[in-house]
Design a protein around this motif. Sequence first.
Motif, PDB file in Angstrom:
ATOM      1  N   ALA A  39       5.180  -1.137   2.858  1.00  0.00           N
ATOM      2  CA  ALA A  39       4.342  -0.422   1.885  1.00  0.00           C
ATOM      3  C   ALA A  39       4.589  -1.050   0.519  1.00  0.00           C
ATOM      4  O   ALA A  39       5.673  -0.914  -0.046  1.00  0.00           O
ATOM      5  CB  ALA A  39       4.679   1.069   1.879  1.00  0.00           C
ATOM      6  N   LYS A  41       3.132  -0.896  -2.609  1.00  0.00           N
ATOM      7  CA  LYS A  41       2.684  -0.397  -3.925  1.00  0.00           C
ATOM      8  C   LYS A  41       3.711  -0.706  -5.000  1.00  0.00           C
ATOM      9  O   LYS A  41       4.909  -0.592  -4.763  1.00  0.00           O
ATOM     10  CB  LYS A  41       2.411   1.106  -3.870  1.00  0.00           C
ATOM     11  CG  LYS A  41       3.589   1.939  -3.460  1.00  0.00           C
ATOM     12  CD  LYS A  41       3.262   3.436  -3.619  1.00  0.00           C
ATOM     13  CE  LYS A  41       4.209   4.289  -2.848  1.00  0.00           C
ATOM     14  NZ  LYS A  41       3.740   4.640  -1.498  1.00  0.00           N
ATOM     15  N   ASN A  62      -1.756   1.491  -0.965  1.00  0.00           N
ATOM     16  CA  ASN A  62      -2.305   2.847  -0.946  1.00  0.00           C
ATOM     17  C   ASN A  62      -3.260   3.109  -2.101  1.00  0.00           C
ATOM     18  O   ASN A  62      -3.717   4.224  -2.266  1.00  0.00           O
ATOM     19  CB  ASN A  62      -1.184   3.890  -0.926  1.00  0.00           C
ATOM     20  CG  ASN A  62      -0.417   3.915  -2.218  1.00  0.00           C
ATOM     21  OD1 ASN A  62      -0.236   2.860  -2.839  1.00  0.00           O
ATOM     22  ND2 ASN A  62       0.015   5.083  -2.655  1.00  0.00           N
ATOM     23  N   ILE A  83      -3.346   2.420   3.414  1.00  0.00           N
ATOM     24  CA  ILE A  83      -2.552   3.568   3.876  1.00  0.00           C
ATOM     25  C   ILE A  83      -2.699   4.807   3.004  1.00  0.00           C
ATOM     26  O   ILE A  83      -2.164   5.858   3.334  1.00  0.00           O
ATOM     27  CB  ILE A  83      -1.054   3.193   3.992  1.00  0.00           C
ATOM     28  CG1 ILE A  83      -0.467   2.798   2.634  1.00  0.00           C
ATOM     29  CG2 ILE A  83      -0.853   2.077   5.013  1.00  0.00           C
ATOM     30  CD1 ILE A  83       1.055   2.549   2.672  1.00  0.00           C
ATOM     31  N   MET A 165      -2.002   9.407  12.110  1.00  0.00           N
ATOM     32  CA  MET A 165      -1.043   9.152  11.044  1.00  0.00           C
ATOM     33  C   MET A 165      -0.677  10.487  10.403  1.00  0.00           C
ATOM     34  O   MET A 165      -1.481  11.422  10.398  1.00  0.00           O
ATOM     35  CB  MET A 165      -1.719   8.250  10.011  1.00  0.00           C
ATOM     36  CG  MET A 165      -0.916   7.931   8.785  1.00  0.00           C
ATOM     37  SD  MET A 165      -1.157   9.085   7.427  1.00  0.00           S
ATOM     38  CE  MET A 165      -0.862   7.977   6.058  1.00  0.00           C
ATOM     39  N   ILE A 167       1.925  12.335   7.067  1.00  0.00           N
ATOM     40  CA  ILE A 167       3.000  12.366   6.062  1.00  0.00           C
ATOM     41  C   ILE A 167       3.509  13.801   6.060  1.00  0.00           C
ATOM     42  O   ILE A 167       2.885  14.678   5.464  1.00  0.00           O
ATOM     43  CB  ILE A 167       2.467  11.998   4.663  1.00  0.00           C
ATOM     44  CG1 ILE A 167       1.744  10.645   4.692  1.00  0.00           C
ATOM     45  CG2 ILE A 167       3.614  11.989   3.642  1.00  0.00           C
ATOM     46  CD1 ILE A 167       1.066  10.283   3.375  1.00  0.00           C
ATOM     47  N   MET A 208       8.789   7.111   7.068  1.00  0.00           N
ATOM     48  CA  MET A 208       8.882   6.323   5.853  1.00  0.00           C
ATOM     49  C   MET A 208      10.371   6.031   5.620  1.00  0.00           C
ATOM     50  O   MET A 208      11.194   6.246   6.509  1.00  0.00           O
ATOM     51  CB  MET A 208       8.232   7.067   4.674  1.00  0.00           C
ATOM     52  CG  MET A 208       6.909   7.679   5.098  1.00  0.00           C
ATOM     53  SD  MET A 208       5.701   8.180   3.842  1.00  0.00           S
ATOM     54  CE  MET A 208       6.600   8.735   2.458  1.00  0.00           C
ATOM     55  N   SER A 209      10.708   5.545   4.418  1.00  0.00           N
ATOM     56  CA  SER A 209      12.085   5.079   4.215  1.00  0.00           C
ATOM     57  C   SER A 209      13.143   6.131   4.540  1.00  0.00           C
ATOM     58  O   SER A 209      14.209   5.816   5.051  1.00  0.00           O
ATOM     59  CB  SER A 209      12.262   4.614   2.769  1.00  0.00           C
ATOM     60  OG  SER A 209      11.463   3.472   2.549  1.00  0.00           O
ATOM     61  N   ARG A 224       6.124   3.063   8.043  1.00  0.00           N
ATOM     62  CA  ARG A 224       5.673   2.525   6.758  1.00  0.00           C
ATOM     63  C   ARG A 224       6.835   2.582   5.760  1.00  0.00           C
ATOM     64  O   ARG A 224       7.229   3.652   5.327  1.00  0.00           O
ATOM     65  CB  ARG A 224       4.485   3.342   6.238  1.00  0.00           C
ATOM     66  CG  ARG A 224       3.348   3.494   7.250  1.00  0.00           C
ATOM     67  CD  ARG A 224       2.225   4.361   6.683  1.00  0.00           C
ATOM     68  NE  ARG A 224       2.706   5.627   6.163  1.00  0.00           N
ATOM     69  CZ  ARG A 224       2.775   6.773   6.862  1.00  0.00           C
ATOM     70  NH1 ARG A 224       2.354   6.830   8.108  1.00  0.00           N
ATOM     71  NH2 ARG A 224       3.249   7.855   6.298  1.00  0.00           N
ATOM     72  N   LEU A 225       7.366   1.415   5.429  1.00  0.00           N
ATOM     73  CA  LEU A 225       8.565   1.385   4.592  1.00  0.00           C
ATOM     74  C   LEU A 225       8.300   0.771   3.230  1.00  0.00           C
ATOM     75  O   LEU A 225       7.836  -0.358   3.123  1.00  0.00           O
ATOM     76  CB  LEU A 225       9.664   0.578   5.299  1.00  0.00           C
ATOM     77  CG  LEU A 225      10.066   1.047   6.701  1.00  0.00           C
ATOM     78  CD1 LEU A 225      11.212   0.181   7.223  1.00  0.00           C
ATOM     79  CD2 LEU A 225      10.459   2.512   6.711  1.00  0.00           C
ATOM     80  N   GLY A 226       8.616   1.521   2.190  1.00  0.00           N
ATOM     81  CA  GLY A 226       8.512   1.025   0.822  1.00  0.00           C
ATOM     82  C   GLY A 226       9.884   0.792   0.237  1.00  0.00           C
ATOM     83  O   GLY A 226      10.418  -0.319   0.254  1.00  0.00           O
ATOM     84  N   THR A 227      10.478   1.868  -0.272  1.00  0.00           N
ATOM     85  CA  THR A 227      11.773   1.726  -0.956  1.00  0.00           C
ATOM     86  C   THR A 227      12.863   1.131  -0.063  1.00  0.00           C
ATOM     87  O   THR A 227      13.741   0.432  -0.557  1.00  0.00           O
ATOM     88  CB  THR A 227      12.253   3.086  -1.496  1.00  0.00           C
ATOM     89  OG1 THR A 227      12.140   4.055  -0.478  1.00  0.00           O
ATOM     90  CG2 THR A 227      11.426   3.519  -2.675  1.00  0.00           C
ATOM     91  N   ARG A 233      11.086   2.291  -6.713  1.00  0.00           N
ATOM     92  CA  ARG A 233       9.953   1.933  -7.572  1.00  0.00           C
ATOM     93  C   ARG A 233      10.199   2.509  -8.962  1.00  0.00           C
ATOM     94  O   ARG A 233      10.583   3.654  -9.096  1.00  0.00           O
ATOM     95  CB  ARG A 233       8.655   2.539  -7.014  1.00  0.00           C
ATOM     96  CG  ARG A 233       8.197   1.918  -5.734  1.00  0.00           C
ATOM     97  CD  ARG A 233       6.915   2.564  -5.234  1.00  0.00           C
ATOM     98  NE  ARG A 233       7.122   3.895  -4.697  1.00  0.00           N
ATOM     99  CZ  ARG A 233       7.445   4.163  -3.425  1.00  0.00           C
ATOM    100  NH1 ARG A 233       7.580   3.178  -2.564  1.00  0.00           N
ATOM    101  NH2 ARG A 233       7.617   5.389  -3.016  1.00  0.00           N
TER     102      ARG A 233
HETATM  103  C1  LIG Z   1       4.538   4.607  -0.502  1.00  0.00           C
HETATM  104  C2  LIG Z   1       4.098   5.003   0.856  1.00  0.00           C
HETATM  105  C3  LIG Z   1       4.959   4.864   1.955  1.00  0.00           C
HETATM  106  C4  LIG Z   1       6.381   4.334   1.833  1.00  0.00           C
HETATM  107  O1  LIG Z   1       7.174   5.250   1.156  1.00  0.00           O
HETATM  108  P1  LIG Z   1       8.768   5.007   1.021  1.00  0.00           P
HETATM  109  O2  LIG Z   1       9.332   6.379   0.977  1.00  0.00           O
HETATM  110  O3  LIG Z   1       8.971   4.254  -0.221  1.00  0.00           O
HETATM  111  O4  LIG Z   1       9.186   4.268   2.224  1.00  0.00           O
HETATM  112  C5  LIG Z   1       4.485   5.232   3.195  1.00  0.00           C
HETATM  113  N1  LIG Z   1       3.242   5.721   3.366  1.00  0.00           N
HETATM  114  C6  LIG Z   1       2.389   5.877   2.341  1.00  0.00           C
HETATM  115  C7  LIG Z   1       1.036   6.432   2.611  1.00  0.00           C
HETATM  116  C8  LIG Z   1       2.785   5.530   1.065  1.00  0.00           C
HETATM  117  O5  LIG Z   1       1.931   5.678   0.029  1.00  0.00           O
END
Ligand SMILES: *Cc1c(COP(=O)(O)O)cnc(C)c1O
Length: 237
Positions: A39, A41, A62, A83, A165, A167, A208-209, A224-227, A233
Amino acid sequence: MENPLINEFREHLFSLRREIEEAAREGGHDPDRVRILAATKTVDTERINAAIKAGFTLIGENRVQELQDKYDEYDPLSEKHFIGALQTNKVKYIVDKVSLIHSVDSERLAAEIDKRSGAIKKVMDVLVEVNIGGEDTKSGIRVTDTADFCILLSKYPNIRVRGLMCIPPPMPIDGGKYEHFANMYHLFIDIRDKNMDNVNMDILSMGMSGDYREAVKNGANLIRLGTALFGKRNVLG
Ligand SMILES: *Cc1c(COP(=O)(O)O)cnc(C)c1O
């Protein structure tokens, strides 16, 4: 000389795959079917491309504007997903850029994706976003409406439903989130077993993370991994 970041990402990928393997086996799932989406962003394209080169070839944005701004700079090796929450009037900017949209949560949005994809002779893969926590303020289809919604989408010729999907609401893992993942998996399997025409239920995008291990244990095959990949961020994402 190779960008040292690439090696860092490579090591990270290696340790993530080991964690995923363990979590998947614990839940009785096939670890080889679990894909990692980066992810991206707020992350600049130089770092994104280092991650891609290291093997994180699947990336997801996203925000439409950010996807448009960065698009030309992404390493062409990458596969791109969308996403985030998607406004109907912005669909036209992304249908040519992504191979999967994770966040279809209304028929109006689906109809627009169908129309814009048809115009460029593309069949767009989509996931149905499920409001698994039943939150009033959250987007997503209610659990009890999800199967019917899939049937509705199956009528659109330029869309193919590929899965679900979610969240989940922020909460501790053992304070109910684990159950949300388990419920998602059951919903996914229930709908898959209905064998609807023009619906290929093969992707379950959750985790996610902070919770990907639990998601994988419960059958997620796209996390879906961001941090966890790029660090904190410093801009609100
Ligand atoms: C930012 C984002 C993620 C990743 O989030 P982290 O907690 O940083 O891993 C996953 N899914 C979506 C839809 C996001 O916007």
